[in-house]
Write a protein that holds these residues in place. Structure first.
Motif, PDB file in Angstrom:
ATOM      1  N   PHE A   1       2.729  10.356  -9.688  1.00 56.93           N
ATOM      2  CA  PHE A   1       2.001  10.615 -10.926  1.00 56.93           C
ATOM      3  C   PHE A   1       0.966  11.720 -10.766  1.00 56.93           C
ATOM      4  CE2 PHE A   1       3.989   6.845 -12.514  1.00 56.93           C
ATOM      5  CZ  PHE A   1       4.101   7.111 -13.866  1.00 56.93           C
ATOM      6  N   MET A   2       0.387  11.857  -9.594  1.00 57.61           N
ATOM      7  CA  MET A   2      -0.557  12.959  -9.370  1.00 57.61           C
ATOM      8  C   MET A   2       0.165  14.300  -9.405  1.00 57.61           C
ATOM      9  SD  MET A   2      -3.643  12.004  -9.269  1.00 57.61           S
ATOM     10  CE  MET A   2      -4.367  13.487  -8.642  1.00 57.61           C
TER      11      MET A   2
ATOM     12  N   ALA B   1       8.571  14.925 -11.645  1.00 56.88           N
ATOM     13  CA  ALA B   1       7.599  15.876 -11.096  1.00 56.88           C
ATOM     14  C   ALA B   1       8.286  17.088 -10.476  1.00 56.88           C
ATOM     15  CB  ALA B   1       6.729  15.181 -10.054  1.00 56.88           C
ATOM     16  N   ILE B   2       9.378  16.868  -9.756  1.00 60.18           N
ATOM     17  CA  ILE B   2      10.116  17.986  -9.154  1.00 60.18           C
ATOM     18  C   ILE B   2      10.694  18.885 -10.238  1.00 60.18           C
ATOM     19  CG2 ILE B   2      12.180  18.560  -7.815  1.00 60.18           C
ATOM     20  CD1 ILE B   2      11.543  16.113  -6.080  1.00 60.18           C
TER      21      ILE B   2
ATOM     22  N   ILE C   1       0.839  -1.208   0.000  1.00 57.59           N
ATOM     23  CA  ILE C   1       0.000   0.000   0.000  1.00 57.59           C
ATOM     24  C   ILE C   1       0.869   1.252   0.000  1.00 57.59           C
ATOM     25  CG2 ILE C   1      -1.653   1.337   1.368  1.00 57.59           C
ATOM     26  CD1 ILE C   1      -2.922  -1.354   2.167  1.00 57.59           C
ATOM     27  N   ALA C   2       1.914   1.265   0.815  1.00 56.37           N
ATOM     28  CA  ALA C   2       2.804   2.429   0.875  1.00 56.37           C
ATOM     29  C   ALA C   2       3.509   2.648  -0.465  1.00 56.37           C
ATOM     30  CB  ALA C   2       3.825   2.253   1.990  1.00 56.37           C
ATOM     31  N   SER C   3       3.961   1.587  -1.099  1.00 52.94           N
ATOM     32  CA  SER C   3       4.643   1.710  -2.380  1.00 52.94           C
ATOM     33  C   SER C   3       3.705   2.214  -3.466  1.00 52.94           C
ATOM     34  CB  SER C   3       5.224   0.360  -2.804  1.00 52.94           C
ATOM     35  OG  SER C   3       6.174  -0.078  -1.875  1.00 52.94           O
ATOM     36  N   GLU C   4       2.496   1.690  -3.487  1.00 52.97           N
ATOM     37  CA  GLU C   4       1.523   2.125  -4.490  1.00 52.97           C
ATOM     38  C   GLU C   4       1.082   3.571  -4.242  1.00 52.97           C
ATOM     39  OE1 GLU C   4       0.616   0.535  -7.227  1.00 52.97           O
ATOM     40  OE2 GLU C   4       1.719  -1.284  -6.746  1.00 52.97           O
ATOM     41  N   MET C   5       0.989   3.979  -3.001  1.00 54.68           N
ATOM     42  CA  MET C   5       0.611   5.366  -2.698  1.00 54.68           C
ATOM     43  C   MET C   5       1.719   6.333  -3.120  1.00 54.68           C
ATOM     44  SD  MET C   5      -2.375   5.172  -1.809  1.00 54.68           S
ATOM     45  CE  MET C   5      -2.975   6.597  -1.023  1.00 54.68           C
ATOM     46  N   PHE C   6       2.977   5.946  -2.929  1.00 63.56           N
ATOM     47  CA  PHE C   6       4.086   6.785  -3.383  1.00 63.56           C
ATOM     48  C   PHE C   6       4.081   6.904  -4.904  1.00 63.56           C
ATOM     49  CE2 PHE C   6       8.694   7.394  -4.379  1.00 63.56           C
ATOM     50  CZ  PHE C   6       8.784   8.686  -3.902  1.00 63.56           C
ATOM     51  N   LEU C   7       3.780   5.802  -5.588  1.00 63.32           N
ATOM     52  CA  LEU C   7       3.675   5.829  -7.044  1.00 63.32           C
ATOM     53  C   LEU C   7       2.531   6.734  -7.478  1.00 63.32           C
ATOM     54  CD1 LEU C   7       4.653   4.595  -9.766  1.00 63.32           C
ATOM     55  CD2 LEU C   7       2.925   2.839  -9.422  1.00 63.32           C
TER      56      LEU C   7
ATOM     57  N   ILE D   1      -2.019   7.621 -17.403  1.00 60.36           N
ATOM     58  CA  ILE D   1      -2.772   6.492 -16.848  1.00 60.36           C
ATOM     59  C   ILE D   1      -2.123   5.154 -17.210  1.00 60.36           C
ATOM     60  CG2 ILE D   1      -5.000   5.293 -16.878  1.00 60.36           C
ATOM     61  CD1 ILE D   1      -6.284   8.095 -17.154  1.00 60.36           C
ATOM     62  N   PRO D   2      -1.794   4.894 -18.496  1.00 63.88           N
ATOM     63  CA  PRO D   2      -1.103   3.630 -18.783  1.00 63.88           C
ATOM     64  C   PRO D   2       0.269   3.537 -18.111  1.00 63.88           C
ATOM     65  CG  PRO D   2      -1.919   4.587 -20.817  1.00 63.88           C
ATOM     66  CD  PRO D   2      -2.143   5.580 -19.733  1.00 63.88           C
ATOM     67  N   LEU D   3       0.964   4.665 -17.987  1.00 65.97           N
ATOM     68  CA  LEU D   3       2.258   4.640 -17.301  1.00 65.97           C
ATOM     69  C   LEU D   3       2.101   4.288 -15.829  1.00 65.97           C
ATOM     70  CD1 LEU D   3       4.034   7.721 -18.913  1.00 65.97           C
ATOM     71  CD2 LEU D   3       4.511   5.298 -19.305  1.00 65.97           C
ATOM     72  N   LEU D   4       1.045   4.782 -15.219  1.00 65.85           N
ATOM     73  CA  LEU D   4       0.762   4.446 -13.816  1.00 65.85           C
ATOM     74  C   LEU D   4       0.437   2.967 -13.680  1.00 65.85           C
ATOM     75  CD1 LEU D   4       0.250   5.416 -10.898  1.00 65.85           C
ATOM     76  CD2 LEU D   4      -2.103   5.852 -11.576  1.00 65.85           C
ATOM     77  N   ILE D   5      -0.334   2.436 -14.604  1.00 63.60           N
ATOM     78  CA  ILE D   5      -0.684   1.016 -14.559  1.00 63.60           C
ATOM     79  C   ILE D   5       0.554   0.149 -14.773  1.00 63.60           C
ATOM     80  CG2 ILE D   5      -1.987  -0.800 -15.751  1.00 63.60           C
ATOM     81  CD1 ILE D   5      -4.173   1.342 -16.207  1.00 63.60           C
TER      82      ILE D   5
END
Length: 100
Positions: free
Chosen positions: A19-20, A83-84, A9-15, A36-40
């Motif tokens: 992306f957000m 993102a940064i 869960i922590a890893s997916e939330m960081f991902l 969206i495909p990159l996130l998937i």
């Protein structure tokens, strides 16, 4: 709660956070839908292998699960660095336009 579930869960939330932040710093165009495909691509291997590991208890070490975590963390870190860079670039453009 299971340690594997917490790490997943922590890893997916960081991902998702990475992306957000990329999505919020870019202009909302049709190119943003490519995120969206990159996130998937970044999150699917970890989710699949974590669910597989929870359902079938292997006696040996699950190397694939470790590689999936490593892939997701590296993928998230690269997305976060992008993102940064986009945030800094956007702030510089805003400051330059205010000065002129």
């Amino acid at each position: 709660m299971n340690k594997l579930l917490t790490l997943t869960i922590a890893s997916e939330m960081f991902l998702l956070l990475s992306f957000m932040s990329i999505y919020l710093t870019t202009r909302k165009t049709k190119k943003s839908i490519l995120l969206i495909p990159l996130l998937i691509i970044g999150g699917a291997p970890l989710l699949y292998l974590a669910i597989d590991d929870m359902n079938s208890h292997y006696m040996d070490a699950n190397i694939g699960l470790g590689l999936a975590f490593m892939f997701t963390w590296i993928y998230s870190a690269i997305a976060f660095v992008i993102a940064i860079i986009l945030i800094v670039k956007r702030k510089r453009n805003n400051n330059n336009s205010k000065e002129q």
